[in-house]
Design a protein around this motif. Sequence first.
Motif, PDB file in Angstrom:
ATOM      1  N   UNK A  11      48.554  30.698  38.483  1.00 30.55           N
ATOM      2  CA  UNK A  11      49.897  31.238  38.711  1.00 30.55           C
ATOM      3  C   UNK A  11      49.840  32.744  38.953  1.00 30.55           C
ATOM      4  N   UNK A  12      49.000  33.429  38.184  1.00 31.97           N
ATOM      5  CA  UNK A  12      48.843  34.878  38.372  1.00 31.97           C
ATOM      6  C   UNK A  12      48.341  35.171  39.782  1.00 31.97           C
ATOM      7  N   UNK A  13      47.305  34.448  40.213  1.00 30.17           N
ATOM      8  CA  UNK A  13      46.736  34.673  41.543  1.00 30.17           C
ATOM      9  C   UNK A  13      47.759  34.376  42.633  1.00 30.17           C
ATOM     10  N   UNK A  14      48.566  33.332  42.429  1.00 28.11           N
ATOM     11  CA  UNK A  14      49.561  32.977  43.441  1.00 28.11           C
ATOM     12  C   UNK A  14      50.577  34.095  43.644  1.00 28.11           C
ATOM     13  N   UNK A  15      51.055  34.685  42.538  1.00 25.14           N
ATOM     14  CA  UNK A  15      52.035  35.765  42.640  1.00 25.14           C
ATOM     15  C   UNK A  15      51.408  36.998  43.286  1.00 25.14           C
ATOM     16  N   UNK A  16      50.196  37.352  42.852  1.00 27.06           N
ATOM     17  CA  UNK A  16      49.544  38.550  43.378  1.00 27.06           C
ATOM     18  C   UNK A  16      49.249  38.406  44.869  1.00 27.06           C
ATOM     19  N   UNK A  17      48.772  37.238  45.297  1.00 30.95           N
ATOM     20  CA  UNK A  17      48.462  37.036  46.717  1.00 30.95           C
ATOM     21  C   UNK A  17      49.727  36.981  47.563  1.00 30.95           C
ATOM     22  N   UNK A  18      50.805  36.535  46.959  1.00 29.39           N
ATOM     23  CA  UNK A  18      52.064  36.454  47.715  1.00 29.39           C
ATOM     24  C   UNK A  18      52.739  37.814  47.839  1.00 29.39           C
ATOM     25  N   UNK A  24      51.477  45.188  35.968  1.00 27.18           N
ATOM     26  CA  UNK A  24      51.076  44.249  34.926  1.00 27.18           C
ATOM     27  C   UNK A  24      52.271  43.881  34.053  1.00 27.18           C
ATOM     28  N   UNK A  25      53.086  44.882  33.674  1.00 26.06           N
ATOM     29  CA  UNK A  25      54.239  44.610  32.812  1.00 26.06           C
ATOM     30  C   UNK A  25      55.240  43.696  33.502  1.00 26.06           C
ATOM     31  N   UNK A  26      55.473  43.910  34.810  1.00 25.57           N
ATOM     32  CA  UNK A  26      56.414  43.060  35.558  1.00 25.57           C
ATOM     33  C   UNK A  26      55.879  41.649  35.687  1.00 25.57           C
ATOM     34  N   UNK A  27      54.573  41.533  35.914  1.00 26.37           N
ATOM     35  CA  UNK A  27      53.960  40.219  36.067  1.00 26.37           C
ATOM     36  C   UNK A  27      54.044  39.421  34.772  1.00 26.37           C
ATOM     37  N   UNK A  28      53.830  40.089  33.633  1.00 24.82           N
ATOM     38  CA  UNK A  28      53.926  39.407  32.343  1.00 24.82           C
ATOM     39  C   UNK A  28      55.331  38.877  32.114  1.00 24.82           C
ATOM     40  N   UNK A  45      39.856  37.600  35.591  1.00 28.16           N
ATOM     41  CA  UNK A  45      39.978  37.370  37.040  1.00 28.16           C
ATOM     42  C   UNK A  45      39.308  38.498  37.829  1.00 28.16           C
ATOM     43  N   UNK A  46      39.424  39.722  37.323  1.00 26.93           N
ATOM     44  CA  UNK A  46      38.756  40.845  37.991  1.00 26.93           C
ATOM     45  C   UNK A  46      37.245  40.748  37.832  1.00 26.93           C
ATOM     46  N   UNK A  47      36.807  40.359  36.638  1.00 23.73           N
ATOM     47  CA  UNK A  47      35.367  40.246  36.391  1.00 23.73           C
ATOM     48  C   UNK A  47      34.722  39.202  37.283  1.00 23.73           C
TER      49      UNK A  47
END
Length: 373
Positions: A11-18, A24-28, A45-47
């Motif tokens: 879900x995190x990757x989907x939002x970031x790619x879109x 970070x605060x908004x995503x949380x 995910x970064x690692x």
Amino acid sequence: MREPVELRRKRILAVVHARGAVKVSSLAAELDVSAVTLRRDVEELARTGRLRRGHGVVRPLGETVPRTAAPAARSGRPIGDEGSVALVVPERHSYLYETLHGARTALEAAGKRIALHIAPQAAGAERPQVERALAAGASGLLIAPRWRSSADEEADYGWLAEVGVPTVLMERRPRPGSALHALDSVCSDHWYGIHLAVDHLVSLGHRRIVLAARNDSPTARSVRAAFADIAAAWPEVEDWAVVLSSRNAGPGEPGTREAVPDLTALLRERGMTAAVLHGDEDALMLVQRMAENGTRVPQDCSVVAYDDVVAALGSTALTAVAPPRAEIGRVAAELLMHRLAQPADHPRAVCRTELLPRLEVRGSTQELPYPTV
């Protein structure tokens, strides 16, 4: 039901790619995930090379840093605290500043960037500092919470156990069985420090000893508990007492009220010939007050201070127990760097390291010239 970790990360990757770069605060908030959990996911995910972290933001792999950030990067100044080690210590705490210096020396020698955060004198003040450091991209945490009472300490256990980056406690030892029991920690063996003080006084013939101590820090609570344990078990100690060292040495535990006795009167009433005084500033003030009331150090009362930050600077240099403050910071920093060098999934044994204090003998103790009655 708890959401599976991999699904949450998808879900995190989907939002970031879109959407591209996202705070970070908004995503949380958008994903209804705690900030600590999200930062842990973002770090992993970064690692593994699935996204990029920045100054409080996450970006898709293909997105570059905005041009407005280029001048700062070209000047050699770091952008945010990404990859740094966060050091969180309480304000106005001379004892822990030496620990801070020891940690800083080790980190700088290893080429690590440091982000120092000073926590105000209020319950729970460390949490916002830690969250700020993590939002800025700190990869590890060295922390010495103030913890004025056991209740303050317990209140921090939950969130501190979920920080999500390698963490080492400095000069703090959480309650056994608590949420932080399995957190790396490096601290002084205060039981041994008090053992050194009592053993020194007993070897000089003293049999009636008082501890005048603070009651507003984990060190103070450890010193008090150790003295009661040792004095009660030591056959040579005939009488002992634990009292508050000054009116501002509390508040101590909720619901407790400790009077501050006249130490000179207590010494005379109970025939005490020796005192252990914690911490240094209170010790120097008490020695001055004793002199004003006609009690001479060491002729009438031998004194051992506990901390040895400024104990040697009094008109009578005080014999003192010296916890290894700078070494605590150095060892904690080295342990943290070892953790940072390991893969996130690397199995590890938790380290709970204790370093032994030493006794610095000066002019405030002497052999008892007469036997106690």
